[in-house]
Design a protein around this motif. Structure first.
Motif, short mmCIF file in Angstrom:
data_model
loop_
_atom_site.label_atom_id
_atom_site.label_comp_id
_atom_site.label_asym_id
_atom_site.label_seq_id
_atom_site.Cartn_x
_atom_site.Cartn_y
_atom_site.Cartn_z
N ALA A 234 0.83 -1.21 0.00
CA ALA A 234 0.00 0.00 0.00
C ALA A 234 0.86 1.25 0.00
CB ALA A 234 -0.92 -0.01 1.22
N ALA A 235 1.98 1.23 0.73
CA ALA A 235 2.86 2.41 0.81
C ALA A 235 3.55 2.69 -0.52
CB ALA A 235 3.89 2.20 1.91
N VAL A 236 3.84 1.63 -1.28
CA VAL A 236 4.49 1.82 -2.58
C VAL A 236 3.66 2.74 -3.47
CG1 VAL A 236 5.09 0.67 -4.76
CG2 VAL A 236 5.80 -0.33 -2.57
N GLN A 237 2.36 2.57 -3.43
CA GLN A 237 1.49 3.32 -4.31
C GLN A 237 1.46 4.82 -3.97
OE1 GLN A 237 0.76 0.92 -6.45
NE2 GLN A 237 1.53 -0.48 -4.87
N LEU A 238 1.91 5.16 -2.78
CA LEU A 238 1.87 6.56 -2.32
C LEU A 238 3.24 7.21 -2.26
CD1 LEU A 238 -0.58 5.98 0.69
CD2 LEU A 238 -1.17 6.73 -1.64
N THR A 239 4.26 6.52 -2.74
CA THR A 239 5.64 6.99 -2.57
C THR A 239 6.01 8.05 -3.60
OG1 THR A 239 6.31 4.88 -1.64
CG2 THR A 239 8.05 6.26 -2.53
N ASN A 240 6.66 9.11 -3.13
CA ASN A 240 7.24 10.13 -3.99
C ASN A 240 8.69 9.74 -4.26
OD1 ASN A 240 8.26 12.36 -5.28
ND2 ASN A 240 7.48 13.85 -3.81
N TRP A 241 8.92 9.07 -5.37
CA TRP A 241 10.23 8.50 -5.65
C TRP A 241 11.30 9.56 -5.87
CZ3 TRP A 241 10.40 3.58 -4.46
CH2 TRP A 241 9.20 2.85 -4.49
N SER A 242 10.90 10.75 -6.25
CA SER A 242 11.89 11.81 -6.53
C SER A 242 12.66 12.24 -5.29
CB SER A 242 11.18 13.02 -7.14
OG SER A 242 10.26 13.59 -6.24
N LYS A 243 12.20 11.82 -4.11
CA LYS A 243 12.87 12.19 -2.87
C LYS A 243 14.07 11.29 -2.55
CE LYS A 243 10.37 12.86 0.75
NZ LYS A 243 9.35 12.62 1.81
N TYR A 244 14.24 10.20 -3.32
CA TYR A 244 15.22 9.20 -2.94
C TYR A 244 16.25 8.95 -4.05
CZ TYR A 244 11.67 8.31 0.57
OH TYR A 244 10.77 8.45 1.59
N ARG A 334 17.43 -11.60 -7.98
CA ARG A 334 16.36 -11.88 -8.94
C ARG A 334 14.98 -11.71 -8.31
NH1 ARG A 334 14.88 -17.96 -10.25
NH2 ARG A 334 13.91 -17.57 -8.21
N ASN A 335 14.79 -12.28 -7.13
CA ASN A 335 13.47 -12.24 -6.50
C ASN A 335 13.12 -10.86 -5.97
OD1 ASN A 335 13.54 -14.93 -7.08
ND2 ASN A 335 13.24 -15.63 -4.99
N ALA A 336 14.12 -10.11 -5.50
CA ALA A 336 13.86 -8.72 -5.11
C ALA A 336 13.38 -7.93 -6.32
CB ALA A 336 15.12 -8.10 -4.52
N ASN A 337 14.01 -8.19 -7.47
CA ASN A 337 13.59 -7.53 -8.70
C ASN A 337 12.13 -7.86 -9.03
OD1 ASN A 337 16.26 -6.78 -8.89
ND2 ASN A 337 16.76 -8.19 -10.55
N ARG A 338 11.76 -9.12 -8.85
CA ARG A 338 10.40 -9.54 -9.16
C ARG A 338 9.38 -8.73 -8.36
NH1 ARG A 338 10.81 -16.21 -9.33
NH2 ARG A 338 11.82 -16.34 -11.38
N LEU A 339 9.66 -8.55 -7.08
CA LEU A 339 8.72 -7.80 -6.25
C LEU A 339 8.70 -6.33 -6.65
CD1 LEU A 339 9.14 -9.42 -2.73
CD2 LEU A 339 7.50 -9.95 -4.53
N MET A 340 9.85 -5.79 -6.97
CA MET A 340 9.87 -4.38 -7.42
C MET A 340 8.99 -4.20 -8.65
SD MET A 340 13.86 -3.21 -7.17
CE MET A 340 14.97 -4.22 -6.19
N ILE A 341 9.17 -5.09 -9.63
CA ILE A 341 8.42 -4.97 -10.87
C ILE A 341 6.93 -5.16 -10.61
CG2 ILE A 341 8.04 -6.00 -13.15
CD1 ILE A 341 11.09 -6.78 -13.06
N ARG A 342 6.59 -6.17 -9.85
CA ARG A 342 5.18 -6.51 -9.64
C ARG A 342 4.47 -5.50 -8.75
NH1 ARG A 342 6.69 -12.90 -8.92
NH2 ARG A 342 6.60 -13.43 -11.14
N TYR A 343 5.19 -4.86 -7.87
CA TYR A 343 4.56 -3.89 -6.97
C TYR A 343 4.53 -2.48 -7.53
CZ TYR A 343 4.77 -7.39 -3.19
OH TYR A 343 4.60 -8.51 -2.41
N GLY A 344 5.19 -2.26 -8.67
CA GLY A 344 5.20 -0.94 -9.27
C GLY A 344 6.33 -0.05 -8.78
N ILE A 345 7.34 -0.63 -8.17
CA ILE A 345 8.53 0.14 -7.78
C ILE A 345 9.34 0.39 -9.05
CG2 ILE A 345 10.69 0.06 -6.47
CD1 ILE A 345 9.21 -1.73 -4.43
N PRO A 346 9.71 1.63 -9.34
CA PRO A 346 10.35 1.93 -10.63
C PRO A 346 11.73 1.28 -10.76
CG PRO A 346 10.38 3.85 -9.18
CD PRO A 346 9.51 2.84 -8.52
N ILE A 347 11.90 0.49 -11.81
CA ILE A 347 13.20 -0.13 -12.05
C ILE A 347 14.09 0.76 -12.91
CG2 ILE A 347 12.29 -2.46 -11.75
CD1 ILE A 347 12.33 -2.79 -14.78
#
Length: 413
Positions: A234-244, A334-347
């Protein structure tokens, strides 16, 4: 806030629908290892074509009959019971020929299955460049590898890729295991009437062999988005990625040497290093990665124990993503990447691996030796632009190939 493209968000939505369908049933191990069988199960028209094909139907009936026969015959040794459920080179060629003929005769139907279920799942990402005909045949070739691997390891007791942690639980020649195999065939004989597709007898045998050895690691903790990762997702969807500077901090697990120890001391060190960097604002999420690995048949999942420890250190649950299936440093990434992609974390943003010095040294081995291991075991590099940035850090960018299922690792495909 940086938003993903519409196309990418559609993929995320598709995957979550797949996850709910898949993990809400007791077939998660099958879904993860053989996703195209799950897709066929949702496509009655394709099922009908496969069951009506003479070549494929003969194969199914032959193995149904063999399964029933072994339920009551005097065979008791593993080789005599399970070997004929492997797919030989001849079997492979005959099935491939039949699939190709069906594809040419019903192209639109198979294209719909491929274009709207198989390709969007990205479970066969490494085959994506081929046309649909080639894509289908490549999936079948990979499936043979997967089924045969499970039967070889958990039926015949062969010591395959990772024998110290993934091998058969029992001595396959022991009186107990021989008796258990006979009971397994008697048990499955009641299900033969429901086997109408050419791969089902072998699939049922393979999955039951895994169950016989308590090898359901691939299904444990699923669905993550509804359980241990619910707050973070849920927090991923609200994250301002430009801060990091970095999207995530990836922390590989360390399996303890003792069965009485839940979290290895080096695992705690790694968590402390990651927590320090999280508090400094390096990234909004910590991904802790590691499954039920060491010692053999351990009751503790590295990622879950690391999450529990991080919570005691004041890291909020909404910042912790667990990846409780990886069994090696290669699959940690590899598996960390999978969760990033599936959760919408920008790769398109880099992530940073944070660990104890010895493991970072290993990831940063000279002459590309860690790269060579990834290429040898996965067939690709699950990262690009990997760079040592500190004594305890390596940065990298995830790659989409990470979503591809691995037929040589049934506990974490």
């Amino acid at each position: 806030m940086i938003l993903a493209s519409n196309k990418f968000m559609l993929f995320v939505v598709f995957f979550l629908i797949f996850a709910v369908r898949s993990y809400s049933q007791p077939r998660t191990v099958a879904d993860k290892n053989f996703y195209w069988f799950s897709a066929i199960a949702r496509t009655p028209a394709v099922q009908h074509l496969l069951s009506a094909d003479p070549t494929l139907n003969d194969l199914c009936k032959t193995r149904q009959s063999l399964l029933r026969s072994h339920a009551t015959d005097t065979c008791s040794w593993a080789p005599s019971l399970v070997t004929d459920f492997r797919f030989s080179a001849t079997d492979s060629a005959e099935v491939a020929k039949a699939l190709l003929a069906l594809y040419h005769a019903h192209t639109a139907l198979f294209d719909d299955l491929i274009d709207h279920q198989l390709r969007p799942s990205h479970c066969y990402q490494r085959f994506s460049a081929g046309n649909n005909e080639t894509f289908l045949l490549n999936i079948w070739s990979q499936t043979i590898v997967g089924i045969n691997y499970i039967i070889d390891q958990y039926g015949l007791g062969k010591r395959l890729r990772y024998p110290s942690i993934d091998s058969v639980t029992y001595d396959v020649n022991s009186r107990y295991y021989r008796a258990a195999l006979k009971e397994m065939f008697a048990y499955l004989s009641e299900k033969t009437d429901s086997m109408s597709l050419f791969y089902q007898p072998s699939l049922f045998i393979a999955l039951q062999l895994m169950d016989l050895n308590d090898r359901d690691e691939a299904a444990r903790f699923e669905p993550l988005e509804a359980g241990e990762n619910k707050a973070a997702f849920a927090a991923v969807q609200l994250t301002n990625w430009s801060k990091y500077k970095y999207a995530t901090i990836v922390v590989p697990g360390e399996g303890p040497e003792l069965t009485t120890v839940a979290l290895d001391p080096m695992g705690r060190m790694r968590c402390n290093l990651a927590a320090d960097r999280y508090r400094k604002g390096l990234a909004p999420f910590i991904i802790v990665s590691g499954g039920f690995v060491h010692p053999f048949q351990t009751p503790y999942a590295e990622a879950f124990e690391m999450k529990k420890y991080l919570l005691t250190q004041g890291i909020p649950e909404s910042a912790i993503i667990i990846e409780p299936h990886a069994r090696h440093t290669t699959t940690n990434l590899r598996n960390a990447n999978r969760l990033m992609i599936r959760y919408g974390i920008p790769i398109t943003m880099p992530s940073v691996v944070v660990s104890t010095k010895s493991q970072i040294d290993y990831i940063d081995l000279p002459q590309g030796r860690f790269d060579q291991r990834n290429l040898r075991e996965l067939g690709y590099l699950p990262y690009k632009e990997k760079q040592r940035i500190g004594i305890h850090e390596v940065s990298y960018y995830p790659v989409m190939e990470s979503l591809h299922m691995d037929p040589y690792d049934p506990l974490d495909p």
